[in-house]
Design a protein around this motif. Sequence first.
Motif, PDB file in Angstrom:
ATOM      1  N   PRO A   1      -1.436  14.489  39.374  1.00 29.45           N
ATOM      2  CA  PRO A   1      -0.504  14.471  40.515  1.00 29.45           C
ATOM      3  C   PRO A   1       0.959  14.266  40.121  1.00 29.45           C
ATOM      4  N   LEU A   2       1.211  13.616  38.979  1.00 29.68           N
ATOM      5  CA  LEU A   2       2.589  13.360  38.559  1.00 29.68           C
ATOM      6  C   LEU A   2       3.097  14.393  37.555  1.00 29.68           C
ATOM      7  N   ALA A   3       2.302  15.411  37.275  1.00 28.85           N
ATOM      8  CA  ALA A   3       2.677  16.378  36.244  1.00 28.85           C
ATOM      9  C   ALA A   3       3.929  17.163  36.609  1.00 28.85           C
ATOM     10  N   GLU A   4       4.222  17.284  37.891  1.00 27.21           N
ATOM     11  CA  GLU A   4       5.410  18.016  38.322  1.00 27.21           C
ATOM     12  C   GLU A   4       6.612  17.109  38.527  1.00 27.21           C
ATOM     13  N   GLN A   5       6.422  15.816  38.338  1.00 27.89           N
ATOM     14  CA  GLN A   5       7.519  14.870  38.572  1.00 27.89           C
ATOM     15  C   GLN A   5       8.286  14.627  37.277  1.00 27.89           C
ATOM     16  N   ASP A   6       9.611  14.605  37.365  1.00 23.18           N
ATOM     17  CA  ASP A   6      10.447  14.451  36.168  1.00 23.18           C
ATOM     18  C   ASP A   6      11.730  13.705  36.549  1.00 23.18           C
ATOM     19  N   PRO A   7      11.908  12.449  36.107  1.00 22.52           N
ATOM     20  CA  PRO A   7      11.015  11.669  35.257  1.00 22.52           C
ATOM     21  C   PRO A   7       9.935  10.962  36.068  1.00 22.52           C
ATOM     22  N   VAL A   8       9.093  10.203  35.333  1.00 22.75           N
ATOM     23  CA  VAL A   8       8.014   9.454  35.959  1.00 22.75           C
ATOM     24  C   VAL A   8       8.313   7.969  35.836  1.00 22.75           C
ATOM     25  N   ASP A   9       8.171   7.249  36.929  1.00 20.06           N
ATOM     26  CA  ASP A   9       8.370   5.799  36.909  1.00 20.06           C
ATOM     27  C   ASP A   9       7.101   5.140  36.376  1.00 20.06           C
ATOM     28  N   LEU A  10       7.264   4.170  35.475  1.00 22.19           N
ATOM     29  CA  LEU A  10       6.101   3.504  34.880  1.00 22.19           C
ATOM     30  C   LEU A  10       5.234   2.852  35.951  1.00 22.19           C
ATOM     31  N   ALA A  11       5.873   2.346  37.004  1.00 29.19           N
ATOM     32  CA  ALA A  11       5.101   1.687  38.065  1.00 29.19           C
ATOM     33  C   ALA A  11       4.133   2.653  38.739  1.00 29.19           C
ATOM     34  N   GLU A  12       4.477   3.954  38.746  1.00 28.31           N
ATOM     35  CA  GLU A  12       3.599   4.947  39.361  1.00 28.31           C
ATOM     36  C   GLU A  12       2.350   5.202  38.526  1.00 28.31           C
ATOM     37  N   LEU A  13       2.353   4.682  37.290  1.00 32.31           N
ATOM     38  CA  LEU A  13       1.212   4.895  36.404  1.00 32.31           C
ATOM     39  C   LEU A  13       0.260   3.702  36.384  1.00 32.31           C
ATOM     40  N   ALA A  14       0.548   2.707  37.249  1.00 31.87           N
ATOM     41  CA  ALA A  14      -0.347   1.551  37.346  1.00 31.87           C
ATOM     42  C   ALA A  14      -1.745   2.025  37.736  1.00 31.87           C
ATOM     43  N   GLY A  15      -2.743   1.517  37.067  1.00 34.43           N
ATOM     44  CA  GLY A  15      -4.119   1.898  37.353  1.00 34.43           C
ATOM     45  C   GLY A  15      -4.605   3.090  36.552  1.00 34.43           C
ATOM     46  N   GLU A  16      -3.699   3.742  35.800  1.00 36.74           N
ATOM     47  CA  GLU A  16      -4.121   4.863  34.956  1.00 36.74           C
ATOM     48  C   GLU A  16      -4.886   4.363  33.728  1.00 36.74           C
ATOM     49  N   ARG A  17      -5.704   5.225  33.185  1.00 36.67           N
ATOM     50  CA  ARG A  17      -6.444   4.918  31.956  1.00 36.67           C
ATOM     51  C   ARG A  17      -5.608   5.424  30.774  1.00 36.67           C
ATOM     52  N   TRP A  18      -5.220   4.513  29.898  1.00 34.19           N
ATOM     53  CA  TRP A  18      -4.334   4.846  28.771  1.00 34.19           C
ATOM     54  C   TRP A  18      -5.128   4.992  27.480  1.00 34.19           C
ATOM     55  N   ILE A  19      -4.680   5.911  26.658  1.00 36.24           N
ATOM     56  CA  ILE A  19      -5.179   6.058  25.291  1.00 36.24           C
ATOM     57  C   ILE A  19      -4.011   5.696  24.374  1.00 36.24           C
ATOM     58  N   SER A  20      -4.233   4.750  23.486  1.00 39.27           N
ATOM     59  CA  SER A  20      -3.123   4.254  22.661  1.00 39.27           C
ATOM     60  C   SER A  20      -3.602   4.004  21.230  1.00 39.27           C
ATOM     61  N   PRO A  21      -2.678   4.008  20.255  1.00 44.84           N
ATOM     62  CA  PRO A  21      -3.076   3.678  18.877  1.00 44.84           C
ATOM     63  C   PRO A  21      -3.493   2.211  18.759  1.00 44.84           C
ATOM     64  N   ASP A  22      -3.985   1.855  17.590  1.00 43.91           N
ATOM     65  CA  ASP A  22      -4.367   0.471  17.327  1.00 43.91           C
ATOM     66  C   ASP A  22      -3.178  -0.463  17.525  1.00 43.91           C
ATOM     67  N   VAL A  23      -3.477  -1.700  17.857  1.00 39.64           N
ATOM     68  CA  VAL A  23      -2.434  -2.726  18.001  1.00 39.64           C
ATOM     69  C   VAL A  23      -1.674  -2.868  16.681  1.00 39.64           C
ATOM     70  N   GLY A  24      -0.359  -2.941  16.773  1.00 42.59           N
ATOM     71  CA  GLY A  24       0.472  -3.080  15.566  1.00 42.59           C
ATOM     72  C   GLY A  24       1.111  -1.792  15.117  1.00 42.59           C
ATOM     73  N   PHE A  25       0.641  -0.654  15.641  1.00 44.12           N
ATOM     74  CA  PHE A  25       1.258   0.626  15.308  1.00 44.12           C
ATOM     75  C   PHE A  25       2.384   0.911  16.303  1.00 44.12           C
ATOM     76  N   PRO A  26       3.435   1.620  15.843  1.00 41.96           N
ATOM     77  CA  PRO A  26       4.664   1.718  16.635  1.00 41.96           C
ATOM     78  C   PRO A  26       4.505   2.202  18.071  1.00 41.96           C
ATOM     79  N   VAL A  27       3.739   3.241  18.322  1.00 43.04           N
ATOM     80  CA  VAL A  27       3.646   3.752  19.692  1.00 43.04           C
ATOM     81  C   VAL A  27       2.995   2.722  20.618  1.00 43.04           C
ATOM     82  N   ASP A  28       1.994   2.006  20.119  1.00 42.28           N
ATOM     83  CA  ASP A  28       1.394   0.954  20.937  1.00 42.28           C
ATOM     84  C   ASP A  28       2.383  -0.183  21.154  1.00 42.28           C
TER      85      ASP A  28
END
Length: 298
Positions: A178-205
């Motif tokens: 639903p937010l794919a057409e929105q630019d930019p995206v507010d982080l609050a709008e992503l509450a409840g989303e399922r995130w995929i992230s690198p291991d703890v301690g890596f820069p992106v995480d």
Amino acid sequence: MDVHRLRVLRELADRGTITAVAKALSYTSSAVSQQLRALQAEVGVALTEPAGRGVRLTDAGLMLANRADEVLGALDRVEAELDSYRSTPRGNVRVALFPSGALLLLPRLLRRLSDRNLVRVEYRDVDMTPSEVPGLTADFDIVVTHRDDHAPPFDPDRVDSRTLLREPLDVALPGGHPLAEQDPVDLAELAGERWISPDVGFPVDDVLRSLAVRTGVRPTVVQRINDFRITESLVAHGYGIALLPRYTVNTPGVVLRPLAGVLAGRHVEAVTRRGSAERPAVRVVLDALLAEADAVAR
């Protein structure tokens, strides 16, 4: 055996007198005599003997003077080769890159260096955290790493660090989100989303967690995956969303959108041991990395 003393002995064989040797080497006669006595003590056999008011070489001294030619000639050849390494880029350069950095930079970096026939890059991919980087410089001439915007720089007393580029981090969404057409995206709008992230301690995480602290929106991380290609595929198939580097993502079905009101990015840096960039071959590879990073960020 002291090489300098061998040179003094060779000069005596060539010039015949201590006075002539002293003049040629800008020494005093007593200093020449002292060097010869020290060499004689080193080898444990008489090298000179009295001859009138001067000295002459013994048979052992003549033999050693002749052999000195071989030794000094070999050292001169070694020094000439070392001079070529100092002035001409040549030799192996060991480079460690974090995996997504290698995807971004390595193929075109090697193409840039293809005409440098005397420089050979030995590449290894290393999934590294910032704390591991200084230690890696013991094994690699150049370590290409990344850290988030708010991480402290590397200790300049231990390593030299050169920024290659700053790569923005965007939220990666599946095409039908639903937010794919929105630019930019507010982080609050992503509450409840399922995130995929690198291991703890890596820069992106680290960036994702620092954003959560600043915004009060705590992400729900359902998968820890360090390989961005796998993460992209999962996002494309709707198994979650992710924070991914802008210049690296190229999977069909993944939409990148910047986050509103927050600074999210990673610094890609080339880290070397103190002073190692003075080696011409290392400098050539560093310059090629800087040129390639500049081309990517345009």
